[in-house]
Design a protein around this motif. Structure first.
Motif, PDB file in Angstrom:
ATOM      1  N   PHE A  63       0.878  -1.174   0.000  1.00 22.70           N
ATOM      2  CA  PHE A  63       0.000   0.000   0.000  1.00 22.70           C
ATOM      3  C   PHE A  63       0.916   1.224   0.000  1.00 22.70           C
ATOM      4  O   PHE A  63       1.480   1.586   1.047  1.00 22.70           O
ATOM      5  CB  PHE A  63      -0.916  -0.026   1.239  1.00 22.70           C
ATOM      6  CG  PHE A  63      -1.921   1.097   1.247  1.00 22.70           C
ATOM      7  CD1 PHE A  63      -3.112   0.999   0.525  1.00 22.70           C
ATOM      8  CD2 PHE A  63      -1.689   2.260   1.972  1.00 22.70           C
ATOM      9  CE1 PHE A  63      -4.040   2.040   0.525  1.00 22.70           C
ATOM     10  CE2 PHE A  63      -2.610   3.307   1.978  1.00 22.70           C
ATOM     11  CZ  PHE A  63      -3.789   3.187   1.259  1.00 22.70           C
ATOM     12  N   ALA A  64       1.092   1.815  -1.190  1.00 23.88           N
ATOM     13  CA  ALA A  64       2.066   2.907  -1.329  1.00 23.88           C
ATOM     14  C   ALA A  64       1.358   4.246  -1.507  1.00 23.88           C
ATOM     15  O   ALA A  64       1.560   4.946  -2.496  1.00 23.88           O
ATOM     16  CB  ALA A  64       3.008   2.616  -2.500  1.00 23.88           C
ATOM     17  N   GLU A  65       0.509   4.581  -0.545  1.00 18.62           N
ATOM     18  CA  GLU A  65      -0.233   5.846  -0.644  1.00 18.62           C
ATOM     19  C   GLU A  65      -0.064   6.719   0.601  1.00 18.62           C
ATOM     20  O   GLU A  65      -0.911   7.559   0.900  1.00 18.62           O
ATOM     21  CB  GLU A  65      -1.724   5.543  -0.884  1.00 18.62           C
ATOM     22  CG  GLU A  65      -1.972   4.943  -2.255  1.00 18.62           C
ATOM     23  CD  GLU A  65      -3.415   4.533  -2.464  1.00 18.62           C
ATOM     24  OE1 GLU A  65      -4.311   5.229  -1.966  1.00 18.62           O
ATOM     25  OE2 GLU A  65      -3.636   3.499  -3.102  1.00 18.62           O
ATOM     26  N   ALA A  66       0.991   6.482   1.353  1.00 21.51           N
ATOM     27  CA  ALA A  66       1.227   7.298   2.561  1.00 21.51           C
ATOM     28  C   ALA A  66       1.432   8.755   2.150  1.00 21.51           C
ATOM     29  O   ALA A  66       2.068   9.035   1.124  1.00 21.51           O
ATOM     30  CB  ALA A  66       2.447   6.787   3.309  1.00 21.51           C
ATOM     31  N   ARG A  67       0.892   9.667   2.956  1.00 19.71           N
ATOM     32  CA  ARG A  67       1.041  11.098   2.662  1.00 19.71           C
ATOM     33  C   ARG A  67       1.338  11.848   3.955  1.00 19.71           C
ATOM     34  O   ARG A  67       0.986  11.394   5.036  1.00 19.71           O
ATOM     35  CB  ARG A  67      -0.263  11.649   2.061  1.00 19.71           C
ATOM     36  CG  ARG A  67      -0.600  11.021   0.728  1.00 19.71           C
ATOM     37  CD  ARG A  67      -1.226  11.985  -0.267  1.00 19.71           C
ATOM     38  NE  ARG A  67      -2.084  13.001   0.328  1.00 19.71           N
ATOM     39  CZ  ARG A  67      -3.416  12.971   0.268  1.00 19.71           C
ATOM     40  NH1 ARG A  67      -4.031  11.968  -0.324  1.00 19.71           N
ATOM     41  NH2 ARG A  67      -4.122  13.928   0.788  1.00 19.71           N
ATOM     42  N   MET A  68       1.957  13.010   3.795  1.00 24.21           N
ATOM     43  CA  MET A  68       2.312  13.855   4.950  1.00 24.21           C
ATOM     44  C   MET A  68       1.085  14.111   5.841  1.00 24.21           C
ATOM     45  O   MET A  68      -0.001  14.379   5.317  1.00 24.21           O
ATOM     46  CB  MET A  68       2.874  15.177   4.413  1.00 24.21           C
ATOM     47  CG  MET A  68       3.401  16.137   5.445  1.00 24.21           C
ATOM     48  SD  MET A  68       5.058  15.765   6.021  1.00 24.21           S
ATOM     49  CE  MET A  68       6.076  16.713   4.922  1.00 24.21           C
ATOM     50  N   HIS A  69       1.263  14.013   7.160  1.00 20.90           N
ATOM     51  CA  HIS A  69       0.250  14.320   8.174  1.00 20.90           C
ATOM     52  C   HIS A  69      -0.942  13.344   8.213  1.00 20.90           C
ATOM     53  O   HIS A  69      -1.952  13.626   8.850  1.00 20.90           O
ATOM     54  CB  HIS A  69      -0.270  15.763   8.037  1.00 20.90           C
ATOM     55  CG  HIS A  69       0.833  16.784   8.105  1.00 20.90           C
ATOM     56  ND1 HIS A  69       1.803  16.755   9.081  1.00 20.90           N
ATOM     57  CD2 HIS A  69       1.143  17.835   7.305  1.00 20.90           C
ATOM     58  CE1 HIS A  69       2.653  17.745   8.875  1.00 20.90           C
ATOM     59  NE2 HIS A  69       2.285  18.409   7.810  1.00 20.90           N
ATOM     60  N   VAL A  70      -0.821  12.206   7.533  1.00 25.11           N
ATOM     61  CA  VAL A  70      -1.789  11.101   7.620  1.00 25.11           C
ATOM     62  C   VAL A  70      -3.257  11.558   7.499  1.00 25.11           C
ATOM     63  O   VAL A  70      -4.004  11.609   8.491  1.00 25.11           O
ATOM     64  CB  VAL A  70      -1.604  10.300   8.942  1.00 25.11           C
ATOM     65  CG1 VAL A  70      -2.290   8.931   8.809  1.00 25.11           C
ATOM     66  CG2 VAL A  70      -0.158  10.135   9.321  1.00 25.11           C
TER      67      VAL A  70
END
Ligand code: NAD
Length: 357
Positions: A63-70
């Motif tokens: 799952f490669a959709e991590a983004r800043m500040h969740v």
């Protein structure tokens, strides 16, 4: 010894070695987990795919959709994906944003996290989670989100560009600086904080000269580990409060904001925190009396930002941040006044050096 303190150790399992990415299956065995969902940002999806490939059937998926500040929607989707793929654990490969996503999954599912940090942000050593909903970031502490295992592989930081390495290193130092004067500091934290700053300050010039210098990358990651542990074990003060407002409300970039603000908060606090001042003078070298000035000089010499204006902050935003910081009182060695805080932020905004004390 007249010191008094309470020290409540957090569990930490750390595997530190160049090439230790290859030991992930051993870590899974150690934790007694079968199938891990591999997490990453879109920018690090190739690395995540490589990890999944090396784990074979023990990878539930990527799952490669991590983004800043969740963002809360991303956390929700990730949780659903973990459940659908029958994952019993997560492997978070990346910086604070990716580890943050693992924490958001663990907060509700209690899935254990193996963190593989590729920056110096330090989230892997803390039970602090953060989630952003409708533009507002909530944070909290919960031991369920503390990674069960942390695999530090310095080779994974070779690709971190020199300029980001510098700001990430100062972000790590900020944890140590505030831990040194935290209301719940202790002698063991002081040792970790001082050595963490020393390690990072010594490694940064070598990383700038050659980002693939393995010895320097090892030293920096070792420093980041210690500084992250300081963050996990103590209560942060003015610096983190200001940076929370700069990131959460004004959406300024995380590590560069820490880099600009830290010397100014240190200057504000160093007279009221003589032990912290002595520890930092020793760790940073230079003039014994002025670690804040020394840090500002180093940051400038390393080519990192020294002005909030250059990071996109408007002059009018100073009053907004002052109001937000003053709205909720918290511990700080020097009392935080409107006048003092406005002066501090005005200097940081304009790129002026911190006042010598
Ligand atoms: P980040 O995780 O957002 O990474 C920044 C960018 O660099 C991403 O695109 C990432 O994919 C890329 N990157 C990361 N490592 C790389 C590498 N080795 N090579 C090439 N590219 C790489 O940035 P960060 O500064 O590590 O984390 C910031 C976030 O972490 C913020 O949201 C902050 O609030 C959070 N944080 C939380 C804690 C905590 O204890 N909860 C502590 C520190 C930071």
């Amino acid at each position: 010894m007249s010191e008094q303190f309470v020290y409540d150790a957090l569990p930490m399992r750390v595997r530190f070695a160049a090439g230790s990415l290859r030991a992930l299956a051993d870590e899974m065995d150690h934790l007694g987990v079968r199938r891990a969902l591999v997490l990453a940002t879109p920018e690090q999806s190739d690395l995540a795919a490589e990890v999944a490939l090396s784990l074979g059937r023990r990878a539930a998926g990527v799952f490669a959709e991590a983004r800043m500040h969740v963002p809360v929607e991303v956390a929700r989707t990730a949780r659903e994906v973990a459940q659908r793929l029958d994952a019993d654990s997560c492997i978070a490969v990346g910086g604070g944003s990716t580890v943050g996503l693992g924490k958001a999954i663990a907060l509700e599912s209690s899935l254990p996290i193996i963190a593989v940090p590729t920056t110096y942000a330090g989230s892997e050593m803390t039970p602090i989670w953060g989630l952003t909903e409708n533009g507002e970031k909530r944070t909290g502490r919960d031991r369920r989100v503390l990674p069960a295992s942390v695999v530090y592989d310095p080779d994974l930081t070779f690709s971190l560009p020199a300029d980001i390495s510098v700001t990430s290193a100062v972000n790590a130092m900020a944890h140590a600086v505030e831990a040194l004067y935290a209301p719940d500091t202790s002698p063991i934290i002081s040792l970790m904080a001082q050595d963490g700053v020393r390690a990072l300050a010594s490694a940064v010039p070598e990383i700038i000269a050659d980002p693939t210098n393995r010895a320097a990358r090892e030293t920096a990651l070792y420093g980041a580990w210690l500084c992250g542990a300081c963050l996990g074990a103590t209560t942060m003060s003015l610096h983190h409060k200001i940076c929370h407002a700069l990131g959460g409300t004004l959406d300024l970039p995380h590590a560069p904001s820490h880099t600009v603000v830290l010397p100014h908060v240190l200057a504000y606090n160093q007279d009221s925190a003589p032990q912290a001042r002595a520890a930092l003078s020793s760790a940073l070298g230079g003039d014994e009396e002025a670690p804040a000035t020394r840090l500002w000089d180093l940051i400038r010499a390393w080519g990192a930002p020294t002005s909030l204006h250059a990071l996109g902050m408007k002059g009018d935003d100073i009053a907004t941040v002052v109001a937000q910081v003053l709205a909720r009182p918290y511990a700080n060695p020097t009392p935080v006044t409107e006048e003092g805080l406005t002066g501090l932020l005005t200097r940081a905004w304009a790129g002026k050096p911190p006042p010598a004390s």
